[in-house]
Write a protein that holds these residues in place. Structure first.
Motif, PDB file in Angstrom:
ATOM      1  N   ALA A  70       8.709  -4.242  -5.716  1.00 30.70           N
ATOM      2  CA  ALA A  70       7.487  -4.420  -6.516  1.00 30.70           C
ATOM      3  C   ALA A  70       6.970  -3.077  -7.037  1.00 30.70           C
ATOM      4  CB  ALA A  70       6.412  -5.136  -5.701  1.00 30.70           C
ATOM      5  N   ALA A  71       7.054  -2.045  -6.201  1.00 33.30           N
ATOM      6  CA  ALA A  71       6.617  -0.707  -6.623  1.00 33.30           C
ATOM      7  C   ALA A  71       7.571  -0.142  -7.666  1.00 33.30           C
ATOM      8  CB  ALA A  71       6.518   0.223  -5.422  1.00 33.30           C
ATOM      9  N   ALA A  72       8.857  -0.391  -7.502  1.00 30.27           N
ATOM     10  CA  ALA A  72       9.849   0.066  -8.483  1.00 30.27           C
ATOM     11  C   ALA A  72       9.626  -0.624  -9.830  1.00 30.27           C
ATOM     12  CB  ALA A  72      11.265  -0.198  -7.977  1.00 30.27           C
ATOM     13  N   ALA A  73       9.279  -1.915  -9.805  1.00 34.32           N
ATOM     14  CA  ALA A  73       9.008  -2.651 -11.044  1.00 34.32           C
ATOM     15  C   ALA A  73       7.772  -2.089 -11.741  1.00 34.32           C
ATOM     16  CB  ALA A  73       8.826  -4.136 -10.752  1.00 34.32           C
ATOM     17  N   LEU A  74       6.750  -1.748 -10.969  1.00 31.96           N
ATOM     18  CA  LEU A  74       5.539  -1.138 -11.537  1.00 31.96           C
ATOM     19  C   LEU A  74       5.886   0.196 -12.191  1.00 31.96           C
ATOM     20  CD1 LEU A  74       2.455  -0.883 -11.954  1.00 31.96           C
ATOM     21  CD2 LEU A  74       2.339   0.072  -9.631  1.00 31.96           C
ATOM     22  N   PHE A  81       0.847  -1.187   0.000  1.00 36.99           N
ATOM     23  CA  PHE A  81       0.000   0.000   0.000  1.00 36.99           C
ATOM     24  C   PHE A  81       0.884   1.240   0.000  1.00 36.99           C
ATOM     25  CE2 PHE A  81      -3.447  -2.759   1.610  1.00 36.99           C
ATOM     26  CZ  PHE A  81      -4.385  -2.434   0.649  1.00 36.99           C
ATOM     27  N   TYR A  82       0.458   2.236  -0.780  1.00 37.16           N
ATOM     28  CA  TYR A  82       1.269   3.445  -0.890  1.00 37.16           C
ATOM     29  C   TYR A  82       1.427   4.101   0.475  1.00 37.16           C
ATOM     30  CZ  TYR A  82       3.503   7.662  -2.135  1.00 37.16           C
ATOM     31  OH  TYR A  82       4.443   8.662  -2.182  1.00 37.16           O
ATOM     32  N   ASN A  83       2.660   4.497   0.770  1.00 33.35           N
ATOM     33  CA  ASN A  83       2.990   5.149   2.027  1.00 33.35           C
ATOM     34  C   ASN A  83       4.220   6.007   1.744  1.00 33.35           C
ATOM     35  OD1 ASN A  83       4.134   5.797   4.525  1.00 33.35           O
ATOM     36  ND2 ASN A  83       3.719   3.788   5.426  1.00 33.35           N
ATOM     37  N   GLU A  84       4.109   7.303   1.953  1.00 31.74           N
ATOM     38  CA  GLU A  84       5.239   8.192   1.675  1.00 31.74           C
ATOM     39  C   GLU A  84       6.488   7.817   2.462  1.00 31.74           C
ATOM     40  OE1 GLU A  84       4.559  12.545   0.794  1.00 31.74           O
ATOM     41  OE2 GLU A  84       2.646  12.000   1.736  1.00 31.74           O
ATOM     42  N   ASP A  85       6.320   7.182   3.607  1.00 31.65           N
ATOM     43  CA  ASP A  85       7.474   6.804   4.421  1.00 31.65           C
ATOM     44  C   ASP A  85       8.339   5.738   3.738  1.00 31.65           C
ATOM     45  OD1 ASP A  85       6.652   8.556   6.388  1.00 31.65           O
ATOM     46  OD2 ASP A  85       5.701   7.006   7.620  1.00 31.65           O
ATOM     47  N   ILE A  86       7.741   4.929   2.854  1.00 28.21           N
ATOM     48  CA  ILE A  86       8.532   3.901   2.166  1.00 28.21           C
ATOM     49  C   ILE A  86       8.825   4.274   0.714  1.00 28.21           C
ATOM     50  CG2 ILE A  86       7.748   2.041   3.677  1.00 28.21           C
ATOM     51  CD1 ILE A  86       5.879   1.107   1.395  1.00 28.21           C
ATOM     52  N   ASP A  87       8.302   5.410   0.286  1.00 24.48           N
ATOM     53  CA  ASP A  87       8.569   5.905  -1.068  1.00 24.48           C
ATOM     54  C   ASP A  87       9.763   6.854  -0.999  1.00 24.48           C
ATOM     55  OD1 ASP A  87       8.515   6.588  -3.706  1.00 24.48           O
ATOM     56  OD2 ASP A  87       6.600   7.666  -3.631  1.00 24.48           O
ATOM     57  N   VAL A  88      10.920   6.251  -0.787  1.00 25.86           N
ATOM     58  CA  VAL A  88      12.150   7.003  -0.600  1.00 25.86           C
ATOM     59  C   VAL A  88      13.075   6.717  -1.776  1.00 25.86           C
ATOM     60  CG1 VAL A  88      14.147   7.330   0.907  1.00 25.86           C
ATOM     61  CG2 VAL A  88      11.907   6.813   1.900  1.00 25.86           C
ATOM     62  N   GLU A  89      13.520   7.776  -2.452  1.00 23.55           N
ATOM     63  CA  GLU A  89      14.380   7.609  -3.622  1.00 23.55           C
ATOM     64  C   GLU A  89      15.562   6.700  -3.293  1.00 23.55           C
ATOM     65  OE1 GLU A  89      16.858  10.240  -6.876  1.00 23.55           O
ATOM     66  OE2 GLU A  89      15.393  11.230  -5.595  1.00 23.55           O
TER      67      GLU A  89
END
Length: 187
Positions: free
Chosen positions: A60-64, A46-54
Motif C-alpha cells: 500500500a505504501a509502495a502504491a502511494l 503507520f510509517y516505521n523505518e523498520d518496514i521502509d526497506v528498499e
C-alpha cells in the motif's frame, strides 16, 4: 501538456465532505489537468523505518509512492480533527517524505484545502498540513487557500460540485495549481 494532480483526502469516512470536494475538483479540472484521487490511504501502515526497506516496502505504501512519483502536483484535502490534520494524511506525508532527500514531493507544487464542521472550516488543520508537507519537500503554494466552514449543514443535501460558490472557488484553486505545475514542468 497534461498535468497530473494527485488528490489525497484526509478523511476515510464513506460520506466524507472532503472526499466529495476532491470528486468535485476532478470534475471541475480545466482542460490539460487531470485530478486523480488516491484510493487506499486506509491501507497504508503507520510509517516505521523498520518496514521502509528498499525492495520490501509494504504494498500500500509502495502504491502511494508510485502514484506520487507520477504526479506533477498535489492537492491535499484536510478536515480538522481535534484542532489539527487527521493521522491518515500525516501518515501519507511521512511515507512520501522518504527516502530522506529523495521523497516523492520533491519540489512539486502542493495546495491544501478542505472543509470542516467548525466555523473556520479547518484552517488549523490546513495550516499544519502545509507546514508538514513543506518540510517533507513539497513546494507549498501558500496563497492557495480554501477553508469551507459548516460542512455538515452546508453539504447535508448538496454535493460540493452543485454549490455554485464552492464550485467557482474550487475551479480557481485547481486552475491555479494546474498553472503553477505547468510552469514548473515546462521550465
Amino acid at each position: 501538456m497534461s498535468v497530473r494532480i494527485l488528490a489525497l483526502v484526509g478523511s476515510l469516512r464513506a460520506g466524507s465532505h472532503n472526499r466529495q470536494l476532491a470528486e468535485a475538483a476532478a470534475k471541475l479540472a480545466p482542460e490539460g489537468a487531470e485530478v486523480v484521487l488516491f484510493e487506499g490511504l486506509a491501507d497504508v501502515p503507520f510509517y516505521n523505518e523498520d518496514i521502509d526497506v528498499e525492495g520490501d516496502v509494504p504494498a500500500a505504501a509502495a502504491a502511494l509512492r508510485a502514484a506520487a512519483q507520477g504526479a506533477d502536483a498535489f492537492l491535499l484535502f484536510s478536515p480538522e480533527y481535534n484542532g489539527t490534520m487527521p493521522a491518515v494524511l500525516k501518515n501519507a506525508i511521512d511515507w512520501l517524505s522518504r527516502p530522506y532527500g529523495a521523497g516523492a514531493f520533491g519540489g512539486k507544487p502542493v495546495a491544501v484545502i478542505g472543509t470542516a464542521f467548525g466555523q473556520f472550516g479547518g484552517v488549523w488543520a490546513q495550516d499544519d498540513t502545509r507546514k508538514s508537507v513543506g518540510i517533507a519537500g513539497g513546494k507549498v503554494i501558500e496563497d492557495i487557500k480554501l477553508s469551507i466552514p459548516g460542512s455538515m449543514t452546508r453539504f447535508a443535501q448538496t454535493h460540493p460540485v452543485d454549490d455554485a460558490e464552492v464550485a467557482a472557488q474550487l475551479t480557481e484553486v485547481v486552475a491555479r495549481l494546474h498553472g503553477t505545475a505547468a510552469e514548473i514542468t515546462a521550465a
